[in-house]
Enzyme design. Structure first.
Site: not given
Ligand code: CAO
Length: 424
Positions: A16, A138, A167, A246-247
């Site tokens: 998001q 979030e 988010d 607020g106030g």
């Molecule tokens: N081709 C190849 N690899 C891809 C890709 C693509 N097109 N798109 C994504 N990937 C890979 C990434 O490189 C990553 O690989 P590694 O773990 O080997 O580095 C993997 O997919 C997973 O990405 P991620 O770690 O970002 O995803 P996740 O589901 O484990 O985590 C989240 C999700 C949201 C917790 C994490 O991305 C995060 O903390 N983001 C920053 C904060 C944020 O924006 N949070 C809000 C989310 S909405 O509530």
């Protein structure tokens, strides 16, 4: 033309926070190209699905006006395409877990080497510090940014808000950072790194509570109902229920029908400027001159009495009748609107706050329109793209790929499993 026409955005966002940012840029006219993992794409496509086989509303409502490219950036072919796209784009936005872009081989240094004009914009859960490597969603952001400890009732547990301030709030912050960096690039010619941490974004939206934290050193928070009830304050800002921050003290008050309708309530603000009118309206004209009620200072310890009297009046009317009675008198009130009432609101549809779009696989659905209106850059909300719908088109248009190049790339596995590649 649209405000951001000509700006090309590589959208490497998911879930998001990032998608809200790039959707705003798309609404303002940027060409937003969403890079998605072949076969699955943004995980939200399949999350909270309500119609079998169709992209979820979670995804469609966050990815309007974008193009979708399927690309496995961990293959050699995928890395070559990504390099080419970085060369011809203005902005790369990502919200992967910390370090993911580096692990993919595209650190800030590498990106700058490819295109020094590119703006790299990132959302992470935390800024530099002990938690910099943590993943964040979030509600975690709401908890670490000060929102949860200050939301809810003082005799209840910390509470998160329905508004996605971690988010969508951080997405908004990042969008401002990006257009600011684009503006600076106009003069310097250089790109830069733009970072927004969700903890910081929530804290920015919670600054009134940091204000109150410091006020506590100099005495109780007199506008909190806790003060009127004679309860002592601890060292940290307490949860204040629905007390206005607020106030101008305010509360949520019952209206006619509250026994059966969970949203038959109004917010009512006792703005000092219209205090005499409030007194007349609720049948307490004597309070206008009464020294116990005449001034905001005098009223502070008596707010419970004040709001009980106002509520005795609001309970005789529906929340909409309260609005009709108060508006002409300049008394700030607002009905507690349910999502159903908002979805049905004709004026919100006319203003473009709520938009109906026709999606190729799920049909018509409601979404929010752009909440920021530019008089010289109209927004037309278009459906979110199907996964990979623009892979061939984007690679041909931006990188000059012909049919043969695409075929080779597909065979290399960079566009996903052969089944999908053949369908391109
Ligand atoms: N081709 C190849 N690899 C891809 C890709 C693509 N097109 N798109 C994504 N990937 C890979 C990434 O490189 C990553 O690989 P590694 O773990 O080997 O580095 C993997 O997919 C997973 O990405 P991620 O770690 O970002 O995803 P996740 O589901 O484990 O985590 C989240 C999700 C949201 C917790 C994490 O991305 C995060 O903390 N983001 C920053 C904060 C944020 O924006 N949070 C809000 C989310 S909405 O509530």
């Amino acid at each position: 033309m649209k405000a951001l026409e000509g700006v090309r955005v590589l959208d490497f966002t998911h879930v998001q926070s990032g998608p809200t940012c790039t959707q705003l840029l798309a609404w303002f006219g940027a060409d937003v190209i969403k890079l998605e993992r072949p076969g699955t794409g943004d995980a939200t496509r399949a999350q909270l699905a309500d119609i079998p086989g169709a992209d979820s509303l979670y995804f469609t409502m966050l990815n309007h006006n974008k193009r979708s490219v399927e690309l496995d950036t961990k293959t050699a072919g995928g890395r070559a395409v990504l390099t080419g796209l970085i060369e011809v784009c203005d902005v790369l936005v990502e919200n992967f877990a910390p370090g993911a872009l580096d692990r993919m081989g595209f650190s800030w240094e590498v990106i700058q080497g490819i295109n020094p004009r590119l703006i790299l914009a990132s959302i992470k859960g935390f800024g530099p510090g002990p938690y910099a490597d943590c993943k964040v969603y979030e509600n975690v952001a709401q908890c670490v940014g000060g929102a949860a400890s200050t939301t809810g009732f003082r005799d209840g547990i910390p509470t998160v808000s329905g508004a996605q301030i971690g988010d969508s709030g951080t997405g908004l912050h990042l969008a401002l950072g990006i257009v600011t960096a684009l503006f600076q690039r106009e003069r310097t010619g250089r790109g830069q790194k733009v970072s927004a941490a969700m903890q910081d974004g929530v804290l920015n939206l919670c600054r009134v509570k940091l204000r109150d934290q410091q006020r506590l050193r100099h005495g109780p928070l007199r506008e909190y109902s806790q003060f009127a009830e004679g309860l002592p304050f601890d060292e940290a800002v307490p949860r204040a229920g629905n007390d206005s921050g607020g106030g101008q003290p305010g509360r949520i008050l019952r209206c006619k029908g509250w026994q059966d309708d969970p949203n038959a309530y109004t917010y009512f603000i006792t703005q000092a400027a219209v205090w005499p009118r409030i007194c007349t309206l609720i049948g307490r004209p004597a309070w206008v001159e009464d020294p116990d009620f005449a001034t905001p200072e005098a009223r502070l310890p008596r707010l419970n009495t004040v709001f009980e009297a106002i509520e005795a009046w609001t309970m005789t009317l529906t929340k909409f009748e309260v609005m009709e009675a108060c508006n002409p008198l300049g008394i700030p009130v607002g009905p507690i609107l349910s999502m159903q009432e908002i979805a049905d609101d004709e004026s919100l549809r006319q203003s473009g706050a709520i938009v109906e779009v026709d999606h190729p696989t799920r049909g018509r659905h409601l979404t929010v329109g752009c909440p920021i209106k530019l008089s010289d850059s109209a927004v037309e909300v278009t459906p979110a793209p199907l996964l990979g719908a623009h892979t061939g088109e984007v690679l041909a248009e931006l990188l000059g790929y012909g049919a043969e190049d695409l075929e080779l790339l597909a065979r290399s596995g960079a566009l996903g499993p052969p089944r999908r590649a053949a369908a391109e």
